[in-house]
Motif scaffolding. Sequence first.
Motif, mmCIF file in Angstrom:
data_model
loop_
_atom_site.group_PDB
_atom_site.id
_atom_site.type_symbol
_atom_site.label_atom_id
_atom_site.label_comp_id
_atom_site.label_asym_id
_atom_site.label_seq_id
_atom_site.Cartn_x
_atom_site.Cartn_y
_atom_site.Cartn_z
ATOM 1 N N ASN A 162 0.803 -1.234 0.000
ATOM 2 C CA ASN A 162 0.000 0.000 0.000
ATOM 3 C C ASN A 162 0.826 1.270 0.000
ATOM 4 O O ASN A 162 0.370 2.305 -0.482
ATOM 5 C CB ASN A 162 -0.935 0.011 1.214
ATOM 6 C CG ASN A 162 -2.099 -0.951 1.064
ATOM 7 O OD1 ASN A 162 -2.536 -1.232 -0.046
ATOM 8 N ND2 ASN A 162 -2.589 -1.472 2.177
ATOM 9 N N ASP A 163 2.033 1.218 0.571
ATOM 10 C CA ASP A 163 2.849 2.441 0.587
ATOM 11 C C ASP A 163 4.323 2.096 0.691
ATOM 12 O O ASP A 163 4.695 1.026 1.208
ATOM 13 C CB ASP A 163 2.451 3.367 1.742
ATOM 14 C CG ASP A 163 2.667 4.845 1.408
ATOM 15 O OD1 ASP A 163 3.215 5.141 0.315
ATOM 16 O OD2 ASP A 163 2.291 5.714 2.215
ATOM 17 N N SER A 212 10.898 1.820 3.380
ATOM 18 C CA SER A 212 9.917 0.938 4.009
ATOM 19 C C SER A 212 8.911 0.481 2.966
ATOM 20 O O SER A 212 8.614 1.200 2.009
ATOM 21 C CB SER A 212 9.182 1.670 5.128
ATOM 22 O OG SER A 212 8.452 2.764 4.584
ATOM 23 N N THR A 213 8.386 -0.724 3.172
ATOM 24 C CA THR A 213 7.169 -1.137 2.478
ATOM 25 C C THR A 213 6.137 -1.469 3.552
ATOM 26 O O THR A 213 6.488 -1.936 4.634
ATOM 27 C CB THR A 213 7.378 -2.378 1.591
ATOM 28 O OG1 THR A 213 7.771 -3.496 2.411
ATOM 29 C CG2 THR A 213 8.421 -2.124 0.520
ATOM 30 N N ALA A 214 4.868 -1.197 3.252
ATOM 31 C CA ALA A 214 3.794 -1.504 4.186
ATOM 32 C C ALA A 214 2.627 -2.065 3.399
ATOM 33 O O ALA A 214 2.379 -1.654 2.260
ATOM 34 C CB ALA A 214 3.364 -0.252 4.945
ATOM 35 N N GLY A 215 1.905 -3.029 4.008
ATOM 36 C CA GLY A 215 0.917 -3.721 3.205
ATOM 37 C C GLY A 215 -0.388 -4.057 3.870
ATOM 38 O O GLY A 215 -0.620 -3.799 5.051
ATOM 39 N N SER A 216 -1.250 -4.680 3.056
ATOM 40 C CA SER A 216 -2.563 -5.139 3.504
ATOM 41 C C SER A 216 -2.471 -6.193 4.597
ATOM 42 O O SER A 216 -3.432 -6.417 5.331
ATOM 43 C CB SER A 216 -3.340 -5.742 2.331
ATOM 44 O OG SER A 216 -3.740 -4.745 1.438
ATOM 45 N N ASP A 217 -1.317 -6.845 4.693
ATOM 46 C CA ASP A 217 -1.146 -7.883 5.719
ATOM 47 C C ASP A 217 -0.886 -7.291 7.093
ATOM 48 O O ASP A 217 -0.730 -8.037 8.066
ATOM 49 C CB ASP A 217 -0.011 -8.830 5.328
ATOM 50 C CG ASP A 217 1.320 -8.111 5.142
ATOM 51 O OD1 ASP A 217 1.322 -6.871 5.023
ATOM 52 O OD2 ASP A 217 2.364 -8.796 5.109
ATOM 53 N N THR A 256 2.222 5.522 5.011
ATOM 54 C CA THR A 256 3.392 5.654 5.880
ATOM 55 C C THR A 256 4.149 6.925 5.543
ATOM 56 O O THR A 256 4.034 7.460 4.429
ATOM 57 C CB THR A 256 4.358 4.458 5.713
ATOM 58 O OG1 THR A 256 4.788 4.390 4.332
ATOM 59 C CG2 THR A 256 3.703 3.148 6.107
ATOM 60 N N THR A 257 4.942 7.414 6.488
ATOM 61 C CA THR A 257 5.806 8.572 6.230
ATOM 62 C C THR A 257 6.863 8.672 7.327
ATOM 63 O O THR A 257 6.590 8.348 8.487
ATOM 64 C CB THR A 257 4.985 9.879 6.161
ATOM 65 O OG1 THR A 257 5.840 10.992 5.874
ATOM 66 C CG2 THR A 257 4.262 10.165 7.471
ATOM 67 N N PHE A 258 8.069 9.083 6.957
ATOM 68 C CA PHE A 258 9.105 9.431 7.926
ATOM 69 C C PHE A 258 9.034 10.930 8.208
ATOM 70 O O PHE A 258 8.695 11.727 7.322
ATOM 71 C CB PHE A 258 10.502 9.126 7.368
ATOM 72 C CG PHE A 258 10.867 7.668 7.335
ATOM 73 C CD1 PHE A 258 11.323 7.024 8.480
ATOM 74 C CD2 PHE A 258 10.766 6.940 6.156
ATOM 75 C CE1 PHE A 258 11.671 5.673 8.446
ATOM 76 C CE2 PHE A 258 11.113 5.592 6.115
ATOM 77 C CZ PHE A 258 11.566 4.962 7.263
ATOM 78 N N ASN A 259 9.381 11.315 9.448
ATOM 79 C CA ASN A 259 9.531 12.754 9.699
ATOM 80 C C ASN A 259 10.826 13.247 9.076
ATOM 81 O O ASN A 259 11.593 12.478 8.494
ATOM 82 C CB ASN A 259 9.451 13.059 11.200
ATOM 83 C CG ASN A 259 10.670 12.543 11.971
ATOM 84 O OD1 ASN A 259 11.388 11.650 11.515
ATOM 85 N ND2 ASN A 259 10.892 13.097 13.148
ATOM 86 N N LYS A 260 11.075 14.557 9.177
ATOM 87 C CA LYS A 260 12.167 15.184 8.407
ATOM 88 C C LYS A 260 13.552 14.649 8.757
ATOM 89 O O LYS A 260 14.450 14.639 7.923
ATOM 90 C CB LYS A 260 12.129 16.702 8.591
ATOM 91 C CG LYS A 260 12.199 17.143 10.042
ATOM 92 C CD LYS A 260 12.035 18.641 10.177
ATOM 93 C CE LYS A 260 11.927 19.072 11.619
ATOM 94 N NZ LYS A 260 10.593 18.884 12.175
ATOM 95 N N THR A 261 13.734 14.181 10.008
ATOM 96 C CA THR A 261 15.048 13.659 10.399
ATOM 97 C C THR A 261 15.124 12.140 10.303
ATOM 98 O O THR A 261 16.194 11.559 10.453
ATOM 99 C CB THR A 261 15.389 14.074 11.847
ATOM 100 O OG1 THR A 261 14.376 13.526 12.727
ATOM 101 C CG2 THR A 261 15.427 15.590 11.989
ATOM 102 N N GLY A 262 13.975 11.504 10.083
ATOM 103 C CA GLY A 262 13.948 10.049 10.037
ATOM 104 C C GLY A 262 13.912 9.401 11.405
ATOM 105 O O GLY A 262 14.088 8.189 11.526
ATOM 106 N N SER A 263 13.644 10.185 12.457
ATOM 107 C CA SER A 263 13.605 9.633 13.817
ATOM 108 C C SER A 263 12.235 9.065 14.178
ATOM 109 O O SER A 263 12.098 8.332 15.156
ATOM 110 C CB SER A 263 13.998 10.710 14.839
ATOM 111 O OG SER A 263 13.070 11.780 14.807
#
Length: 360
Positions: A264-265, A276-281, A308-315
């Motif tokens: 999905n994203d 990252s990958t994120a899914g229906s599972d 999904t999304t990372f913030n600007k620093t990836g933290s």
Amino acid sequence: MAGLFGSTASTSASTSQTLGDLSKDVTLSNPPEDSISDISFSPAPGNTDFLAVASWDKKVRIYEVAANGQSEGRHSYEHAAPVLSCDWSKDGAKIASGAADNQVKVCDIATGQTAQVGSHDQPVRSVRFFESGNGTMVVSGSWDKTVKYWDLRSPQPAGVLSCQERVYAMDVRDNLLVIGTADRYINVVDLKNPTKFYKTMQSPLKWQTKVVSCFTDSAGFAIGSIEGRCAIQYVEDKDSSSNFSFKCHRDPAQNNVVQVHAVNDISFHPTYGTFSTAGSDGTFHFWDKDAKHRLKGYPTVGGSIVATTFNKTGSIFAYAISYDWSKGYQHNTAQYPIKVMLHPVDPEECKPRPTTRRAK
């Protein structure tokens, strides 16, 4: 490439090393009341993170997220139909959104004012900000088979691209615009020449495109499909091994039957360039495309991950859980979770691993 990323040859020892921990994940306060369609962190520098969440309840909500994961709703605005996409301007001053009301809207964070900046003949599937010689602009992709460019000072589009089919996915990084449509077309646009396709191809994945996501260095992009596969594609073909695809979001085979789930994203880490990958599972995974290696896989979160999304620093890695319609309307029950989770990212989870492989 079944054995790629070590997914089929993992020993129990390596599995324990690559299994991620969800115990410190924090729930975003006051989530939407209907399925979530998109989430986006502000890229603007500063000590505070702001997260925009687009939903089928016709709203875009803006949350302030502290470093410890505590969150508070700050603002919201509405469309006349489900909101399908949202994106921040580079300076964090504005949010763009596209919805099933066929409208593109921009909200000014300082004033809270919202204005319609564009429209399509069909629902707007995706919106992205980009910087041009004329300043900050918005590009929108629609099921009306067009991509339109909007100068925020004019109600008429600054340019229109006609696509082969309905726009299902879109992403921008620097001057790279990637458009994924129905019938598996992938269009690459150089935003310095925005009204022409730089390159058009069929997706290397055999099933419908669900997501496209640009590399952090804008040298290429990842594609995710409904059939549990991801493809890595460079804009300029360096050599035959640069572009590849791999399986993900699949259950172990039972009676020679493998359950596959939609990707999905896909989100790229802003610092490390891993993704990252994120899914229906209901799982997400971190990958290193250069080493062709899976870094971490996480247990199921109890519902489909839709964005999904990372913030600007990836933290912080944010992931939205809600029903994604992959199993039809009958599975969308009142008990299905609707929430956004904030995962604190340990650098070891996302850092590229030193590899002993030598370039051929």
